[in-house]
Design an enzyme around this catalytic site. Sequence first.
Site, PDB file in Angstrom:
ATOM      1  N   ARG A 233      30.599  12.922  11.660  1.00  9.65           N
ATOM      2  CA  ARG A 233      31.087  13.909  10.697  1.00  9.65           C
ATOM      3  C   ARG A 233      32.559  14.245  10.921  1.00  9.65           C
ATOM      4  O   ARG A 233      33.170  14.918  10.089  1.00  9.65           O
ATOM      5  CB  ARG A 233      30.264  15.200  10.789  1.00  9.65           C
ATOM      6  CG  ARG A 233      28.822  15.055  10.332  1.00  9.65           C
ATOM      7  CD  ARG A 233      28.116  16.387  10.398  1.00  9.65           C
ATOM      8  NE  ARG A 233      26.690  16.279  10.094  1.00  9.65           N
ATOM      9  CZ  ARG A 233      26.163  16.379   8.878  1.00  9.65           C
ATOM     10  NH1 ARG A 233      26.970  16.572   7.856  1.00  9.65           N
ATOM     11  NH2 ARG A 233      24.870  16.275   8.690  1.00  9.65           N
TER      12      ARG A 233
ATOM     13  N   ARG B  68      30.863  25.446   2.603  1.00 13.63           N
ATOM     14  CA  ARG B  68      30.488  24.114   3.092  1.00 13.63           C
ATOM     15  C   ARG B  68      31.482  23.065   2.604  1.00 13.63           C
ATOM     16  O   ARG B  68      31.827  22.125   3.346  1.00 13.63           O
ATOM     17  CB  ARG B  68      29.076  23.766   2.640  1.00 13.63           C
ATOM     18  CG  ARG B  68      27.992  24.620   3.288  1.00 13.63           C
ATOM     19  CD  ARG B  68      26.631  24.346   2.684  1.00 13.63           C
ATOM     20  NE  ARG B  68      26.151  23.005   2.996  1.00 13.63           N
ATOM     21  CZ  ARG B  68      25.143  22.416   2.362  1.00 13.63           C
ATOM     22  NH1 ARG B  68      24.524  23.046   1.367  1.00 13.63           N
ATOM     23  NH2 ARG B  68      24.744  21.210   2.713  1.00 13.63           N
TER      24      ARG B  68
ATOM     25  N   ARG C 197      20.033  23.822  -8.387  1.00 15.73           N
ATOM     26  CA  ARG C 197      18.942  23.156  -7.681  1.00 15.73           C
ATOM     27  C   ARG C 197      17.840  24.143  -7.326  1.00 15.73           C
ATOM     28  O   ARG C 197      18.095  25.262  -6.898  1.00 15.73           O
ATOM     29  CB  ARG C 197      19.468  22.479  -6.411  1.00 15.73           C
ATOM     30  CG  ARG C 197      18.416  21.695  -5.663  1.00 15.73           C
ATOM     31  CD  ARG C 197      19.040  20.727  -4.662  1.00 15.73           C
ATOM     32  NE  ARG C 197      19.859  21.368  -3.667  1.00 15.73           N
ATOM     33  CZ  ARG C 197      20.518  20.710  -2.709  1.00 15.73           C
ATOM     34  NH1 ARG C 197      20.446  19.386  -2.668  1.00 15.73           N
ATOM     35  NH2 ARG C 197      21.263  21.361  -1.830  1.00 15.73           N
TER      36      ARG C 197
ATOM     37  N   ARG D 141      17.535  27.462  -2.445  1.00 18.15           N
ATOM     38  CA  ARG D 141      17.796  27.551  -1.019  1.00 18.15           C
ATOM     39  C   ARG D 141      18.999  28.440  -0.753  1.00 18.15           C
ATOM     40  O   ARG D 141      19.946  28.500  -1.548  1.00 18.15           O
ATOM     41  CB  ARG D 141      18.069  26.153  -0.444  1.00 18.15           C
ATOM     42  CG  ARG D 141      16.897  25.238  -0.526  1.00 18.15           C
ATOM     43  CD  ARG D 141      17.102  23.919   0.203  1.00 18.15           C
ATOM     44  NE  ARG D 141      18.484  23.495   0.362  1.00 18.15           N
ATOM     45  CZ  ARG D 141      18.852  22.259   0.675  1.00 18.15           C
ATOM     46  NH1 ARG D 141      17.926  21.328   0.836  1.00 18.15           N
ATOM     47  NH2 ARG D 141      20.106  21.932   0.815  1.00 18.15           N
TER      48      ARG D 141
ATOM     49  N   LYS E 118      24.312  11.909  -1.060  1.00 19.15           N
ATOM     50  CA  LYS E 118      24.217  10.910   0.003  1.00 19.15           C
ATOM     51  C   LYS E 118      22.773  10.611   0.387  1.00 19.15           C
ATOM     52  O   LYS E 118      22.397   9.462   0.560  1.00 19.15           O
ATOM     53  CB  LYS E 118      24.982  11.367   1.243  1.00 19.15           C
ATOM     54  CG  LYS E 118      26.475  11.521   1.051  1.00 19.15           C
ATOM     55  CD  LYS E 118      27.188  11.761   2.368  1.00 19.15           C
ATOM     56  CE  LYS E 118      26.729  13.018   3.076  1.00 19.15           C
ATOM     57  NZ  LYS E 118      27.033  14.246   2.329  1.00 19.15           N
TER      58      LYS E 118
END
Length: 208
Positions: free
Chosen positions: A88, A166, A123, A155, A13
């Site tokens: 959200r 998540r 990532r 991360r 996004k």
Amino acid sequence: MVLILLGAPGSGKGTQAAMIGKSLNVPIISTGDILRAAIREQTDIGVKAKAYVDAGKLVPDEIVAEALRQRLEGGDCAGGYILDGFPRTIPQAELLEDLGISPEIALSIEVPDSDIEERMAGRRVCSCGAVFHVKHKPSKQEGVCDACGSGLIRRADDNPETVRERLRVYHEQSEPLKGFYERLNRLRCVAGTGGLEDINRRIMDALA
């Protein structure tokens, strides 16, 4: 055009919002940025928000929505904007509708969970802001940033267990927004797999 982007964490996004904003010449309005600026400038909204942040609590939807409403009065939003990070949940979307903040299009970027887990597990990020992927966008030297030469890290929220949690929260709390905007005849869905340019082309076609 007033647009919101829907999609799971890791669906792209943020990247696509930047590309769309540039193409349409409209600002990306982030509620996180708005609240941080309000707290830094010690506005009335900022003082209220800071009290919750300092107490380790979430800032109530009503305060976030009011901060957003004030930001949208800015002249740079006159020609449209892209909402980032809000709403959200369905109650947040209903609150925006009550305030007269009605997106023309809710665009959902559809990516399978398995693809998202693979994306985020690979990532790697640098403190300078550069982002790489061990498979899709590797750095020239493994573990070293091409831009500044610093070490790359994964991360904490890209750990597989965290990613799955998540995604669970997204499916439970945020995915129902698709049904909310579909009932208002504003939902458009695009496949978020493949190259960035291909995805962006699908998005721009859906917005046309």
